[in-house]
Motif scaffolding. Structure first.
Motif, PDB file in Angstrom:
ATOM      1  N   VAL A   4       0.849  -1.372   0.047  1.00  0.00           N
ATOM      2  CA  VAL A   4      -0.085   0.126  -0.192  1.00  0.00           C
ATOM      3  C   VAL A   4       0.812   1.222  -0.013  1.00  0.00           C
ATOM      4  N   ASN A   5       2.049   1.184   0.022  1.00  0.00           N
ATOM      5  CA  ASN A   5       2.832   2.497  -0.043  1.00  0.00           C
ATOM      6  C   ASN A   5       2.622   3.498  -0.778  1.00  0.00           C
ATOM      7  N   SER A   6       2.344   3.111  -2.234  1.00  0.00           N
ATOM      8  CA  SER A   6       2.169   4.323  -2.988  1.00  0.00           C
ATOM      9  C   SER A   6       0.671   4.870  -2.878  1.00  0.00           C
ATOM     10  N   GLY A   7       0.020   3.934  -2.325  1.00  0.00           N
ATOM     11  CA  GLY A   7      -1.484   4.565  -1.934  1.00  0.00           C
ATOM     12  C   GLY A   7      -1.248   5.314  -0.917  1.00  0.00           C
ATOM     13  N   LEU A   8      -0.617   5.262   0.263  1.00  0.00           N
ATOM     14  CA  LEU A   8      -0.400   5.835   1.311  1.00  0.00           C
ATOM     15  C   LEU A   8       0.045   7.527   0.912  1.00  0.00           C
ATOM     16  N   VAL A   9       1.189   7.303  -0.055  1.00  0.00           N
ATOM     17  CA  VAL A   9       1.804   8.633  -0.370  1.00  0.00           C
ATOM     18  C   VAL A   9       0.819   9.511  -1.208  1.00  0.00           C
ATOM     19  N   LEU A  45      -2.657   9.246  -0.790  1.00  0.00           N
ATOM     20  CA  LEU A  45      -3.606   9.830   0.111  1.00  0.00           C
ATOM     21  C   LEU A  45      -3.046  10.883   0.852  1.00  0.00           C
ATOM     22  N   ALA A  46      -1.916  10.857   1.353  1.00  0.00           N
ATOM     23  CA  ALA A  46      -1.282  12.112   2.177  1.00  0.00           C
ATOM     24  C   ALA A  46      -1.137  13.233   1.165  1.00  0.00           C
ATOM     25  N   ASN A  47      -0.741  13.147  -0.006  1.00  0.00           N
ATOM     26  CA  ASN A  47      -0.801  14.247  -0.873  1.00  0.00           C
ATOM     27  C   ASN A  47      -2.067  14.811  -1.098  1.00  0.00           C
ATOM     28  N   ASP A  48      -2.932  13.942  -1.322  1.00  0.00           N
ATOM     29  CA  ASP A  48      -4.416  14.475  -1.791  1.00  0.00           C
ATOM     30  C   ASP A  48      -4.998  15.098  -0.686  1.00  0.00           C
ATOM     31  N   LYS A  95      -6.018  20.032   2.456  1.00  0.00           N
ATOM     32  CA  LYS A  95      -7.208  20.164   2.745  1.00  0.00           C
ATOM     33  C   LYS A  95      -7.041  20.064   4.530  1.00  0.00           C
ATOM     34  N   GLY A  96      -5.932  20.228   5.137  1.00  0.00           N
ATOM     35  CA  GLY A  96      -5.755  20.455   6.380  1.00  0.00           C
ATOM     36  C   GLY A  96      -5.612  19.006   7.154  1.00  0.00           C
ATOM     37  N   ILE A  97      -5.404  17.737   6.594  1.00  0.00           N
ATOM     38  CA  ILE A  97      -5.159  16.599   7.018  1.00  0.00           C
ATOM     39  C   ILE A  97      -3.641  16.226   7.281  1.00  0.00           C
ATOM     40  N   SER A  98      -3.067  16.193   8.291  1.00  0.00           N
ATOM     41  CA  SER A  98      -1.451  15.969   8.523  1.00  0.00           C
ATOM     42  C   SER A  98      -1.581  14.257   8.675  1.00  0.00           C
ATOM     43  N   SER A  99      -0.679  13.870   7.739  1.00  0.00           N
ATOM     44  CA  SER A  99      -0.372  12.402   8.054  1.00  0.00           C
ATOM     45  C   SER A  99       0.886  12.280   8.650  1.00  0.00           C
ATOM     46  N   ILE A 100       1.126  11.046   9.490  1.00  0.00           N
ATOM     47  CA  ILE A 100       2.130  10.907  10.206  1.00  0.00           C
ATOM     48  C   ILE A 100       2.264   9.487  10.353  1.00  0.00           C
ATOM     49  N   ALA A 101       3.702   9.013   9.912  1.00  0.00           N
ATOM     50  CA  ALA A 101       4.019   7.556   9.906  1.00  0.00           C
ATOM     51  C   ALA A 101       4.899   7.281  11.053  1.00  0.00           C
ATOM     52  N   ILE A 102       4.707   6.076  11.571  1.00  0.00           N
ATOM     53  CA  ILE A 102       5.441   5.713  13.030  1.00  0.00           C
ATOM     54  C   ILE A 102       6.200   4.233  12.658  1.00  0.00           C
ATOM     55  N   SER A 103       7.213   3.826  13.040  1.00  0.00           N
ATOM     56  CA  SER A 103       7.690   2.504  13.097  1.00  0.00           C
ATOM     57  C   SER A 103       8.109   2.542  14.460  1.00  0.00           C
ATOM     58  N   ASN A 105       9.366   8.497  -1.644  1.00  0.00           N
ATOM     59  CA  ASN A 105       8.759   9.863  -1.488  1.00  0.00           C
ATOM     60  C   ASN A 105       7.646  10.108  -0.713  1.00  0.00           C
ATOM     61  N   TYR A 106       7.937   9.917   0.703  1.00  0.00           N
ATOM     62  CA  TYR A 106       7.069  10.014   1.674  1.00  0.00           C
ATOM     63  C   TYR A 106       7.008  11.531   2.005  1.00  0.00           C
ATOM     64  N   PRO A 107       5.567  11.881   1.670  1.00  0.00           N
ATOM     65  CA  PRO A 107       5.545  13.359   2.056  1.00  0.00           C
ATOM     66  C   PRO A 107       5.064  13.874   3.465  1.00  0.00           C
ATOM     67  N   PHE A 108       5.252  12.856   4.476  1.00  0.00           N
ATOM     68  CA  PHE A 108       4.979  12.894   5.707  1.00  0.00           C
ATOM     69  C   PHE A 108       6.274  12.479   6.521  1.00  0.00           C
TER      70      PHE A 108
END
Length: 184
Positions: free
Chosen positions: A55-60, A62-65, A69-77, A100-103
């Motif tokens: 799902v990596n490309s889908g997450l990128v 989604l975060a870009n989309d 609109k004011g939605i911040s995306s944060i990834a944690i490992s 190319n993570y935008p988050f």
């Protein structure tokens, strides 16, 4: 890899605060400074889980989309990097850049943040409103590695759309599925 469902943290739970290392820029970041004006998506992911890779490309996308609109995306490992060195901070940084993570991609070395969120698998998604109250804890969509269903982000996108349009988010939420978090 053990197929593990998310634990479905109760809705309206306040987002647990954190201060974690952002492996992309080597800075400590807090939830308060990263939260969005409209909402905040906290994703527990890792580098090697086939469910996350799927799902990596889908997450990128989604975060870009939704960033504008004011939605911040944060990834944690939160994976144990000692026993799973492919999930260590240096590799996380390379992974974030190559995808190319935008988050921000934060490292939860102590695993305290994953425990506070009751995260169980990768990927695991938590969507909070502007007051940091949980409104969605569930799957991205029905796509899984090898099942032939395209990654659309349908379920999570429906929740985000409701949030940005000031509508109610459905309480009918399916748990995410993925690899278990690699606990110490």
């Amino acid at each position: 890899m053990a197929l593990t469902p998310s634990n479905m943290l109760p809705l309206d739970t306040k987002a647990p605060d954190f201060k974690l290392l952002d492996t992309v820029d080597d800075q400590i970041k807090s939830l308060n400074e990263l939260k969005g004006t409209k909402g905040t998506l906290v994703m527990f992911i890792c580098n090697h889980c086939p469910f996350v890779v799927h799902v990596n490309s889908g997450l990128v996308q989604l975060a870009n989309d939704y960033a504008a609109k004011g939605i911040s995306s944060i990834a944690i490992s939160s994976n144990d990097a000692e026993n799973y060195p492919q999930d260590g901070p240096d590799v996380m940084q390379q992974h974030a850049k190559s995808n190319n993570y935008p988050f921000p991609y934060l490292y939860d070395e102590t695993q305290e943040v994953a425990k506070a969120y009751d995260a169980a698998c990768t990927p695991d998604f938590f969507l909070f409103d502007k007051e940091l109250a949980l409104i969605y804890a569930g799957q991205l969509d029905n796509s899984r590695p090898g099942n032939g269903i395209p990654v659309t982000g349908k379920d999570l996108r429906a929740a985000i759309e409701a949030l940005v349009n000031n509508e109610s988010v459905s309480s009918n939420q399916k748990p995410s599925m993925g690899c278990n978090i690699k606990w110490k």
